[in-house]
Design a protein around this motif. Structure first.
Motif, short mmCIF file in Angstrom:
data_model
loop_
_atom_site.label_atom_id
_atom_site.label_comp_id
_atom_site.label_asym_id
_atom_site.label_seq_id
_atom_site.Cartn_x
_atom_site.Cartn_y
_atom_site.Cartn_z
N ASP A 26 -9.56 3.20 3.22
CA ASP A 26 -9.38 4.33 2.31
C ASP A 26 -7.90 4.70 2.19
O ASP A 26 -7.39 4.94 1.09
CB ASP A 26 -10.18 5.52 2.81
N ALA A 27 -7.19 4.75 3.30
CA ALA A 27 -5.77 5.15 3.29
C ALA A 27 -4.91 4.19 2.48
O ALA A 27 -3.87 4.60 1.93
CB ALA A 27 -5.25 5.26 4.72
N MET A 28 -5.30 2.93 2.41
CA MET A 28 -4.52 1.98 1.63
C MET A 28 -4.49 2.36 0.15
O MET A 28 -3.56 2.00 -0.58
CB MET A 28 -5.06 0.57 1.81
N GLU A 29 -5.51 3.09 -0.31
CA GLU A 29 -5.54 3.52 -1.70
C GLU A 29 -4.34 4.41 -2.03
O GLU A 29 -3.84 4.41 -3.16
CB GLU A 29 -6.84 4.27 -1.99
N ASP A 30 -3.88 5.18 -1.06
CA ASP A 30 -2.70 6.02 -1.30
C ASP A 30 -1.47 5.17 -1.61
O ASP A 30 -0.64 5.54 -2.44
CB ASP A 30 -2.40 6.90 -0.09
N LEU A 31 -1.34 4.04 -0.93
CA LEU A 31 -0.20 3.16 -1.19
C LEU A 31 -0.19 2.69 -2.63
O LEU A 31 0.87 2.56 -3.26
CB LEU A 31 -0.22 1.97 -0.23
N HIS A 32 -1.37 2.42 -3.16
CA HIS A 32 -1.47 2.02 -4.57
C HIS A 32 -0.99 3.14 -5.49
O HIS A 32 -0.26 2.91 -6.45
CB HIS A 32 -2.91 1.64 -4.91
N VAL A 33 -1.38 4.38 -5.17
CA VAL A 33 -0.95 5.51 -5.99
C VAL A 33 0.57 5.70 -5.87
O VAL A 33 1.26 5.97 -6.86
CB VAL A 33 -1.69 6.80 -5.59
N PHE A 34 1.11 5.55 -4.66
CA PHE A 34 2.58 5.63 -4.49
C PHE A 34 3.27 4.61 -5.39
O PHE A 34 4.29 4.91 -6.04
CB PHE A 34 2.98 5.34 -3.05
N GLU A 35 2.74 3.40 -5.41
CA GLU A 35 3.34 2.33 -6.20
C GLU A 35 3.30 2.67 -7.68
O GLU A 35 4.25 2.39 -8.43
CB GLU A 35 2.62 1.01 -5.93
N MET A 36 2.19 3.26 -8.13
CA MET A 36 2.08 3.66 -9.52
C MET A 36 3.17 4.66 -9.90
O MET A 36 3.77 4.57 -10.98
CB MET A 36 0.69 4.28 -9.78
N ILE A 37 3.44 5.60 -8.98
CA ILE A 37 4.47 6.61 -9.25
C ILE A 37 5.86 6.00 -9.22
O ILE A 37 6.67 6.22 -10.13
CB ILE A 37 4.35 7.74 -8.20
N MET A 38 6.15 5.22 -8.19
CA MET A 38 7.49 4.65 -8.03
C MET A 38 7.86 3.71 -9.18
O MET A 38 9.04 3.57 -9.50
CB MET A 38 7.59 3.91 -6.70
N ALA A 39 6.85 3.10 -9.80
CA ALA A 39 7.13 2.20 -10.92
C ALA A 39 7.76 2.92 -12.10
O ALA A 39 8.42 2.28 -12.94
CB ALA A 39 5.84 1.50 -11.36
N HIS A 40 7.58 4.24 -12.18
CA HIS A 40 8.13 5.03 -13.30
C HIS A 40 9.48 5.66 -12.96
O HIS A 40 10.06 6.37 -13.80
CB HIS A 40 7.15 6.13 -13.69
N LEU A 41 9.97 5.46 -11.73
CA LEU A 41 11.21 6.09 -11.32
C LEU A 41 12.32 5.06 -11.19
O LEU A 41 12.12 3.95 -10.73
CB LEU A 41 11.01 6.80 -9.97
N SER A 42 13.51 5.50 -11.59
CA SER A 42 14.67 4.61 -11.45
C SER A 42 15.92 5.46 -11.29
O SER A 42 15.89 6.68 -11.41
CB SER A 42 14.79 3.72 -12.69
#
Length: 408
Positions: free
Chosen positions: A392-408
């Motif tokens: 279940d906790a690994m799902e958070d890493l996916h959400v983090f990745e989704m957010i970081m993909a929009h930041l630069s």
């Protein structure tokens, strides 16, 4: 949850394709483990810092019929000795790998720096101990996968400490949401003041240590932090202090909210539409797209606005608010550092006469940390499943990745 200074400086389920004999063996192992588990679980704690002193040790002491702490470990011997003297813990260690070998430990509580969560959890599971691991469980996919594999290989339960999801008020919120119509919009907000403001009023009087931590230990932590960030978000983003801080903030404060959001709304978002981070990374705003899920919800999409940040004002404002056509539901969370503060659910709707109605439901004063430890005890002594697993906790890493993909 870590403060801004800290930020800078499962059980794996059997696959449905597995051989039936494997399932039987796994079930038998779980039942056997539960039957051999003492009713008063013996705990070894890794990390004698603020969360351990303010939250975990008081909670375990209150639950003395279910738990007894037999050992404490910290890289600072002074910290471990202080905690041991204050809480009557007989055994002090500076090496977690040595502590987890004790035969009189059933559960290892991992509450040290994030950089060491994975390694400590894995060594505990390898020593045939069950594990309570504070969030973030891990900050990289390889570490998260390794923790899952350790749980499966050793047939140990690994519990991730998302305490908000165990709050009795959250169960009530979920029930009311399930009874409501399709979700049209949701807001997740967690903007808080400094931890020190709340800790100073907790009555626990924690102490900080560190003068006896060696230079080599300090360098090792820094090197691990650098390597974790490079692996998680790439070397280029990891070299940007702002983006590095954003990722660590998501892993600390953010993991509470995003995990809470996932369970309340039925899983991960479909996609991240946009993300913004302030110039210092201390404030993050995100727009998610979700599909309705569950009975009587349909499959229409809706938007979730998520914002988090840390400022200097002594206020703890954290909530999840969900809007349907005929009902607004909101759950408000207060600081976990002051025990006994209620988590309230607010319901806004029109009554049968068409009059506006607003009610606040306080289900209990029992705090979420107490509830999660009670549920963990039941799982370990009866063989019940856990919901906050490494998988279940690994799902958070996916959400983090989704957010970081929009930041630069």
């Amino acid at each position: 949850m870590k403060n801004s200074t800290d930020l800078l400086n499962s059980e794996v389920t059997t696959s449905s394709t597995a051989h039936p004999d494997c399932k039987t063996k796994s079930l038998n192992a779980t039942v056997s483990t539960a039957m051999s588990m003492p009713q008063r679980l013996r705990v070894g704690v890794v990390g004698a810092g603020e969360v351990t002193q303010v939250v975990h040790l008081p909670t375990l002491k209150f639950l003395s019929d279910q738990y007894t702490v037999v050992a404490i470990c910290d890289v600072s011997r002074e910290a471990a000795q202080h905690v041991a003297a204050k809480w009557g813990i007989s055994n002090v260690y500076v090496s977690s790998s040595e502590m987890v070998q004790r035969d009189d430990i059933d559960l290892v509580l991992v509450a040290n720096s994030d950089e060491y969560h994975a390694s400590c959890a894995i060594e505990a599971a390898n020593a045939a101990k069950h594990v309570f691991i504070e969030k973030p469980m891990a900050l990289t996919r390889p570490d998260a996968t390794a923790i899952q594999e350790a749980a499966k290989r050793n047939q140990r339960k690994i519990f991730v400490g998302y305490m908000r999801r165990y709050a009795p008020a959250f169960a009530l919120f979920q029930k009311l949401l399930a009874e409501s119509g399709p979700i049209r919009h949701a807001i997740v907000k967690d903007i808080i003041g400094p931890n020190s403001f709340f800790v100073s009023q907790s009555g626990t009087n924690p102490r900080k240590f560190g003068a006896d931590i060696s230079d080599s230990d300090g360098k090792d932590k820094a090197a691990r932090a650098k390597a974790i960030l490079a692996e998680a978000i790439g070397s280029k983003k990891a070299s940007d202090a702002r983006l590095a801080f954003v990722y660590r903030l998501l892993g600390s404060l953010g993991s509470h909210d995003l995990s809470f959001m996932r369970e309340a709304l039925g899983g991960k978002p479909d996609k991240c539409l946009s993300a913004f981070a302030s110039s210092d990374g201390m404030f993050i705003s995100v727009s998610f797209e979700y599909s309705n899920r569950g009975a009587n919800k349909g499959d229409d999409k809706f938007n979730v606005l998520y914002t988090t940040g840390i400022h200097n004002v002594g206020v703890f404002e954290s909530f999840l608010e969900v809007f349907t056509d005929d009902r607004v539901l909101r759950i408000d969370i207060d600081t976990p550092y002051v025990k006994g503060l209620p988590i309230n659910v607010t319901v806004k709707e029109n009554d049968e006469n068409g009059h506006y109605s607003e009610r606040i439901i306080r289900s209990t004063y029992q705090d979420a940390y107490t509830t999660e430890f009670l549920e963990l005890h039941q799982a370990l002594t009866s063989g019940n499943d856990l919901k906050t697993t490494p998988q279940d906790a690994m799902e958070d890493l996916h959400v983090f990745e989704m957010i970081m993909a929009h930041l630069s």
